[in-house]
Design a protein around this motif. Structure first.
Motif, PDB file in Angstrom:
ATOM      1  N   LEU A  20       0.817  -1.212   0.000  1.00  9.94           N
ATOM      2  CA  LEU A  20       0.000   0.000   0.000  1.00  9.94           C
ATOM      3  C   LEU A  20       0.854   1.267   0.000  1.00  9.94           C
ATOM      4  N   GLU A  21       0.196   2.384  -0.231  1.00 13.18           N
ATOM      5  CA  GLU A  21       0.889   3.672  -0.232  1.00 13.18           C
ATOM      6  C   GLU A  21       0.980   4.202   1.199  1.00 13.18           C
ATOM      7  N   VAL A  22       1.669   3.448   2.055  1.00 19.53           N
ATOM      8  CA  VAL A  22       1.884   3.850   3.443  1.00 19.53           C
ATOM      9  C   VAL A  22       3.344   3.620   3.801  1.00 19.53           C
ATOM     10  N   GLU A  23       3.826   4.384   4.773  1.00 25.47           N
ATOM     11  CA  GLU A  23       5.219   4.259   5.189  1.00 25.47           C
ATOM     12  C   GLU A  23       5.402   3.306   6.362  1.00 25.47           C
ATOM     13  N   ALA A  24       4.359   3.146   7.161  1.00 24.47           N
ATOM     14  CA  ALA A  24       4.487   2.292   8.341  1.00 24.47           C
ATOM     15  C   ALA A  24       3.115   1.765   8.740  1.00 24.47           C
ATOM     16  N   ALA A  25       3.128   0.693   9.507  1.00 22.79           N
ATOM     17  CA  ALA A  25       1.880   0.098   9.982  1.00 22.79           C
ATOM     18  C   ALA A  25       2.096  -0.477  11.375  1.00 22.79           C
ATOM     19  N   GLY A  26       1.038  -0.458  12.178  1.00 24.75           N
ATOM     20  CA  GLY A  26       1.083  -1.034  13.518  1.00 24.75           C
ATOM     21  C   GLY A  26      -0.216  -1.738  13.811  1.00 24.75           C
ATOM     22  N   LEU A  27      -0.194  -2.586  14.828  1.00 23.96           N
ATOM     23  CA  LEU A  27      -1.373  -3.381  15.146  1.00 23.96           C
ATOM     24  C   LEU A  27      -1.591  -3.435  16.646  1.00 23.96           C
ATOM     25  N   LEU A  28      -2.785  -3.050  17.058  1.00 23.49           N
ATOM     26  CA  LEU A  28      -3.213  -3.167  18.444  1.00 23.49           C
ATOM     27  C   LEU A  28      -4.195  -4.322  18.543  1.00 23.49           C
ATOM     28  N   LEU A  29      -4.026  -5.155  19.569  1.00 24.17           N
ATOM     29  CA  LEU A  29      -4.889  -6.318  19.752  1.00 24.17           C
ATOM     30  C   LEU A  29      -5.338  -6.380  21.202  1.00 24.17           C
ATOM     31  N   SER A  30      -6.598  -6.718  21.417  1.00 26.13           N
ATOM     32  CA  SER A  30      -7.109  -6.798  22.782  1.00 26.13           C
ATOM     33  C   SER A  30      -6.780  -8.153  23.395  1.00 26.13           C
ATOM     34  N   ASP A  31      -6.478  -8.149  24.697  1.00 23.61           N
ATOM     35  CA  ASP A  31      -6.238  -9.403  25.390  1.00 23.61           C
ATOM     36  C   ASP A  31      -7.560  -9.944  25.918  1.00 23.61           C
ATOM     37  N   GLN A  32      -7.499 -11.030  26.695  1.00 20.90           N
ATOM     38  CA  GLN A  32      -8.732 -11.676  27.129  1.00 20.90           C
ATOM     39  C   GLN A  32      -9.519 -10.833  28.129  1.00 20.90           C
ATOM     40  N   ARG A  33      -8.909  -9.778  28.647  1.00 22.74           N
ATOM     41  CA  ARG A  33      -9.623  -8.860  29.543  1.00 22.74           C
ATOM     42  C   ARG A  33     -10.126  -7.626  28.811  1.00 22.74           C
ATOM     43  N   GLY A  34      -9.872  -7.564  27.495  1.00 21.13           N
ATOM     44  CA  GLY A  34     -10.342  -6.436  26.715  1.00 21.13           C
ATOM     45  C   GLY A  34      -9.394  -5.267  26.674  1.00 21.13           C
ATOM     46  N   SER A  35      -8.189  -5.424  27.236  1.00 26.13           N
ATOM     47  CA  SER A  35      -7.201  -4.349  27.227  1.00 26.13           C
ATOM     48  C   SER A  35      -6.359  -4.430  25.956  1.00 26.13           C
ATOM     49  N   LEU A  36      -6.097  -3.289  25.358  1.00 32.20           N
ATOM     50  CA  LEU A  36      -5.323  -3.255  24.126  1.00 32.20           C
ATOM     51  C   LEU A  36      -3.829  -3.383  24.406  1.00 32.20           C
ATOM     52  N   GLN A  37      -3.145  -4.078  23.491  1.00 31.47           N
ATOM     53  CA  GLN A  37      -1.700  -4.241  23.557  1.00 31.47           C
ATOM     54  C   GLN A  37      -1.126  -4.022  22.169  1.00 31.47           C
ATOM     55  N   VAL A  38       0.102  -3.529  22.105  1.00 36.34           N
ATOM     56  CA  VAL A  38       0.809  -3.426  20.828  1.00 36.34           C
ATOM     57  C   VAL A  38       1.430  -4.789  20.530  1.00 36.34           C
ATOM     58  N   VAL A  39       1.031  -5.405  19.420  1.00 37.70           N
ATOM     59  CA  VAL A  39       1.538  -6.750  19.130  1.00 37.70           C
ATOM     60  C   VAL A  39       2.375  -6.815  17.860  1.00 37.70           C
ATOM     61  N   ALA A  40       2.316  -5.797  17.021  1.00 38.80           N
ATOM     62  CA  ALA A  40       3.127  -5.817  15.799  1.00 38.80           C
ATOM     63  C   ALA A  40       3.288  -4.398  15.276  1.00 38.80           C
TER      64      ALA A  40
END
Length: 256
Positions: free
Chosen positions: A42-62
């Motif tokens: 894609l026409e983007v310079e960077a990408a990141g991913l936030l994922l929720s854990d089993q308690r619903g809290s977001l974490q940076v995973v990639a």
């Protein structure tokens, strides 16, 4: 930044993600592959991913770059930013020019611009009504992301989401929870392993992670397992530094 995406590149990306729907798969590698495909296609310079854990809290995973990871962490620390809004609402959030949004997310906007980002586009990782995270795309220059790129990014996120959430064969739902939690837990040891490689090889964190991932793929070992062995001293850093990415890899019979 990719400007012309070939049909074979798109096919290869979707085939790799679709492979998660059958057999066993490495969640951590899947998620890092997702952000990598976004930057490559894609026409983007960077990408990141936030994922929720089993308690619903977001974490940076990639993330595709270390500064992107730090920016994502900053969002979580301040509980403010477009990526969090995307996760909370389950709807895409697109900001073509952060300078026009000085009051919407003041802390995030200031930090993002300091890191060299001028535009952000966040897409939900969602299956029906269940939102498990957000895929975030960054650019250093202002501007809308082409609609085709947004559609491709959302489709990649959708396939990855299905791969994470759907039961495979006769697996029970507890397996999915375990896989998700395992990916979240492995990020800690992966960060430790990156530090060891960076220090030993005189590399930045991005290149250190690239070496770690290449070794995992070359040895057909889960990313988290390679990181754990490295941290525990069961794998020599020199072995990882000596690895090089193959000139060609094959996914489901497709050369890429």
């Amino acid at each position: 930044m990719q400007t012309t995406v070939s049909h074979s590149q798109l096919v290869s990306a979707f085939v790799e993600l679709a492979d998660t729907l059958v057999g066993d798969f490495d969640v951590s590698d899947l998620l890092h592959g997702l952000v990598g495909h976004c930057v490559d296609l894609l026409e983007v310079e960077a990408a990141g991913l936030l994922l929720s854990d089993q308690r619903g809290s977001l974490q940076v995973v990639a993330s595709s770059a270390e500064r992107t990871r730090l920016l994502e962490l900053f969002q979580l620390e301040t509980n403010d930013g477009p990526c969090l809004d995307c996760f909370r609402t389950g709807k895409p959030v697109s900001v073509p020019d952060l300078s026009t949004e000085p009051t919407r997310w003041p802390q995030f906007t200031e930090r993002a611009r300091a890191e060299g980002y001028a535009a952000v586009h966040a897409l939900p990782m969602r299956l029906r009504d269940e939102v498990i995270g957000a895929l975030n795309l960054f650019n250093g220059t202002p501007g809308d992301l082409p609609i085709d790129d947004l559609l491709v990014a959302q489709s990649l996120a959708d396939v990855a989401t299905i791969g994470i959430l759907q039961e495979r064969a006769i697996h029970q739902s507890e397996v999915i929870v375990e896989q998700l939690q395992g990916a979240l837990n492995s990020r800690i040891v992966i960060e430790q392993a990156k530090g060891l490689i960076a220090e030993a090889g005189g590399l930045d964190m991005d290149e250190a992670f690239a070496r770690l991932r290449v070794h995992a793929r070359n040895t057909s070992t889960r990313l988290g397992e390679v990181a754990r062995r490295l941290v525990e001293g069961k794998l020599k850093v020199a072995s990882v530094l000596a690895d090089r990415k193959p000139e060609h890899t094959t996914v489901a019979g497709l050369e890429r």
